[in-house]
Design a protein around this motif. Structure first.
Motif, PDB file in Angstrom:
ATOM      1  N   ARG A   1       0.847  -1.182   0.000  1.00  0.00           N
ATOM      2  CA  ARG A   1       0.000   0.000   0.000  1.00  0.00           C
ATOM      3  C   ARG A   1       0.882   1.232   0.000  1.00  0.00           C
ATOM      4  NH1 ARG A   1      -3.524  -2.506   4.827  1.00  0.00           N
ATOM      5  NH2 ARG A   1      -4.466  -4.176   3.625  1.00  0.00           N
ATOM      6  N   PRO A   2       0.424   2.323  -0.666  1.00  0.00           N
ATOM      7  CA  PRO A   2       1.232   3.538  -0.665  1.00  0.00           C
ATOM      8  C   PRO A   2       1.523   4.003   0.759  1.00  0.00           C
ATOM      9  CG  PRO A   2      -0.570   3.699  -2.239  1.00  0.00           C
ATOM     10  CD  PRO A   2      -0.791   2.437  -1.466  1.00  0.00           C
ATOM     11  N   GLN A   3       2.763   4.398   1.003  1.00  0.00           N
ATOM     12  CA  GLN A   3       3.156   4.888   2.310  1.00  0.00           C
ATOM     13  C   GLN A   3       2.915   6.392   2.382  1.00  0.00           C
ATOM     14  OE1 GLN A   3       4.306   2.861   4.930  1.00  0.00           O
ATOM     15  NE2 GLN A   3       3.504   1.349   3.495  1.00  0.00           N
ATOM     16  N   LEU A   4       2.230   6.828   3.430  1.00  0.00           N
ATOM     17  CA  LEU A   4       1.987   8.242   3.615  1.00  0.00           C
ATOM     18  C   LEU A   4       3.289   8.933   4.013  1.00  0.00           C
ATOM     19  CD1 LEU A   4      -1.351   7.942   5.603  1.00  0.00           C
ATOM     20  CD2 LEU A   4      -1.095   8.586   3.207  1.00  0.00           C
ATOM     21  N   THR A   5       3.562  10.049   3.371  1.00  0.00           N
ATOM     22  CA  THR A   5       4.788  10.779   3.680  1.00  0.00           C
ATOM     23  C   THR A   5       4.592  11.767   4.822  1.00  0.00           C
ATOM     24  OG1 THR A   5       4.247  12.428   1.991  1.00  0.00           O
ATOM     25  CG2 THR A   5       5.619  10.568   1.323  1.00  0.00           C
ATOM     26  N   GLY A   6       3.359  11.923   5.286  1.00  0.00           N
ATOM     27  CA  GLY A   6       3.063  12.841   6.375  1.00  0.00           C
ATOM     28  C   GLY A   6       1.570  12.947   6.572  1.00  0.00           C
ATOM     29  N   PRO A   7       1.144  13.756   7.536  1.00  0.00           N
ATOM     30  CA  PRO A   7      -0.286  13.830   7.835  1.00  0.00           C
ATOM     31  C   PRO A   7      -1.116  14.659   6.855  1.00  0.00           C
ATOM     32  CG  PRO A   7       0.934  15.294   9.266  1.00  0.00           C
ATOM     33  CD  PRO A   7       1.962  14.516   8.484  1.00  0.00           C
TER      34      PRO A   7
ATOM     35  N   ARG B   1      -6.047  20.339  -7.558  1.00  0.00           N
ATOM     36  CA  ARG B   1      -5.065  19.380  -7.090  1.00  0.00           C
ATOM     37  C   ARG B   1      -4.837  19.518  -5.581  1.00  0.00           C
ATOM     38  NH1 ARG B   1      -1.519  16.673 -10.268  1.00  0.00           N
ATOM     39  NH2 ARG B   1      -3.462  16.524 -11.478  1.00  0.00           N
ATOM     40  N   ALA B   2      -4.950  18.414  -4.869  1.00  0.00           N
ATOM     41  CA  ALA B   2      -4.657  18.386  -3.436  1.00  0.00           C
ATOM     42  C   ALA B   2      -3.161  18.179  -3.222  1.00  0.00           C
ATOM     43  CB  ALA B   2      -5.446  17.278  -2.749  1.00  0.00           C
ATOM     44  N   THR B   3      -2.705  18.409  -2.021  1.00  0.00           N
ATOM     45  CA  THR B   3      -1.289  18.278  -1.699  1.00  0.00           C
ATOM     46  C   THR B   3      -0.770  16.864  -1.956  1.00  0.00           C
ATOM     47  OG1 THR B   3      -1.591  19.960   0.014  1.00  0.00           O
ATOM     48  CG2 THR B   3       0.431  18.667   0.115  1.00  0.00           C
ATOM     49  N   ILE B   4      -1.605  15.859  -1.739  1.00  0.00           N
ATOM     50  CA  ILE B   4      -1.183  14.468  -1.938  1.00  0.00           C
ATOM     51  C   ILE B   4      -1.086  14.089  -3.410  1.00  0.00           C
ATOM     52  CG2 ILE B   4      -2.015  13.651   0.281  1.00  0.00           C
ATOM     53  CD1 ILE B   4      -4.511  12.603  -1.165  1.00  0.00           C
ATOM     54  N   GLY B   5      -1.504  14.998  -4.329  1.00  0.00           N
ATOM     55  CA  GLY B   5      -1.317  14.749  -5.751  1.00  0.00           C
ATOM     56  C   GLY B   5      -2.539  14.308  -6.517  1.00  0.00           C
ATOM     57  N   GLN B   6      -3.653  14.092  -5.828  1.00  0.00           N
ATOM     58  CA  GLN B   6      -4.900  13.723  -6.507  1.00  0.00           C
ATOM     59  C   GLN B   6      -5.802  14.953  -6.610  1.00  0.00           C
ATOM     60  OE1 GLN B   6      -3.878  10.896  -7.309  1.00  0.00           O
ATOM     61  NE2 GLN B   6      -2.549  10.675  -5.531  1.00  0.00           N
ATOM     62  N   ASP B   7      -6.827  14.853  -7.441  1.00  0.00           N
ATOM     63  CA  ASP B   7      -7.741  15.978  -7.666  1.00  0.00           C
ATOM     64  C   ASP B   7      -9.046  15.813  -6.898  1.00  0.00           C
ATOM     65  OD1 ASP B   7      -5.905  17.076  -9.371  1.00  0.00           O
ATOM     66  OD2 ASP B   7      -6.980  16.569 -11.216  1.00  0.00           O
ATOM     67  N   TRP B   8      -9.491  16.906  -6.275  1.00  0.00           N
ATOM     68  CA  TRP B   8     -10.837  16.945  -5.707  1.00  0.00           C
ATOM     69  C   TRP B   8     -11.866  16.930  -6.844  1.00  0.00           C
ATOM     70  CZ3 TRP B   8     -11.894  16.539  -0.611  1.00  0.00           C
ATOM     71  CH2 TRP B   8     -10.890  16.850   0.309  1.00  0.00           C
TER      72      TRP B   8
END
Length: 215
Positions: free
Chosen positions: A43-49, A60-67
């Motif tokens: 599973r993708p590892q979260l780089t932060g909260p 574009r959200a900070t995590i790289g996906q689009d709302w």
């Protein structure tokens, strides 16, 4: 003791003679590339909260996906919504607005975000819950989480919050999300989608979101 002489381990040269050219090639390739055939995908590892601190251009959200904006019109309802990026009371925000209507078994508009690029789950089990910075029109809204355990579009885990006329941070613990139309317990290690939703009654939605993160 046995009368047979002890057998020594075969030498590398002897092994080469026994294997032949095909066996040697296979052995070499296996040393370099062999992996378990049915290993579970990571599973993708979260780089932060941080999920979104609005530092990227919309949508574009900070995590790289689009709302994305989703309304009950996908199931025949008549609610309508808009999702914009604008300054609200002195800070950048995602703003969800529109009339929520109950006709045709409808009743929602939402801003939704996949947490991984492939739509799969991320492991958020190191965190306690979701934190939102919101400002609104003194109405109650919902946060919906979906995990990879859910297979039906109407299933989710839900927790409400109130959006007053001033900026406020809400902490929504994972333990207080209620299962909706599923008996599967919530698993924070399998979260794949978050929705911030105006739902369940006829009203005019107007909600600004200035940040979303795990805590």
């Amino acid at each position: 003791m046995s009368g047979h002489p002890a057998r020594s381990a075969p030498t590398r040269r002897a092994v080469v003679r026994r294997l032949g050219a095909t066996g040697i090639l296979f052995a070499g390739l296996c040393q370099l590339t062999c992996r378990p055939l049915f290993a579970a995908p990571r599973r993708p590892q979260l780089t932060g909260p941080i999920i979104d601190d609005l530092s990227h251009p919309a949508p574009r959200a900070t995590i790289g996906q689009d709302w994305t904006l989703v309304t009950d019109q996908v199931m025949g309802g008549v609610s309508a919504g808009r999702l914009t990026r604008e300054d609200v009371a002195g800070r950048a925000a995602l703003r969800l607005r529109g009339p929520v209507r109950l006709e045709n078994n409808g009743g929602f508009i939402q801003m939704a975000l996949d947490l991984a690029g492939d739509g799969g789950p991320v492991d958020a089990s190191a965190f306690i819950g979701i934190e939102l910075d919101v400002l609104g029109n003194n109405e109650t809204y919902n946060t919906h989480l979906r995990t990879s355990d859910l297979t039906r579009p109407w299933q989710s885990y839900r927790q409400p919050f109130e959006a007053r006329g001033v900026w406020k941070t809400h902490r929504l613990p994972f333990t207080e999300f209620e299962a909706h139309r599923t008996e599967t317990p919530f698993d924070p290690a399998r979260v794949r989608r978050i929705g911030i939703v105006a739902i369940g009654r006829a009203f005019e939605a107007d909600l600004a979101v200035g940040g979303v993160r795990f805590y």
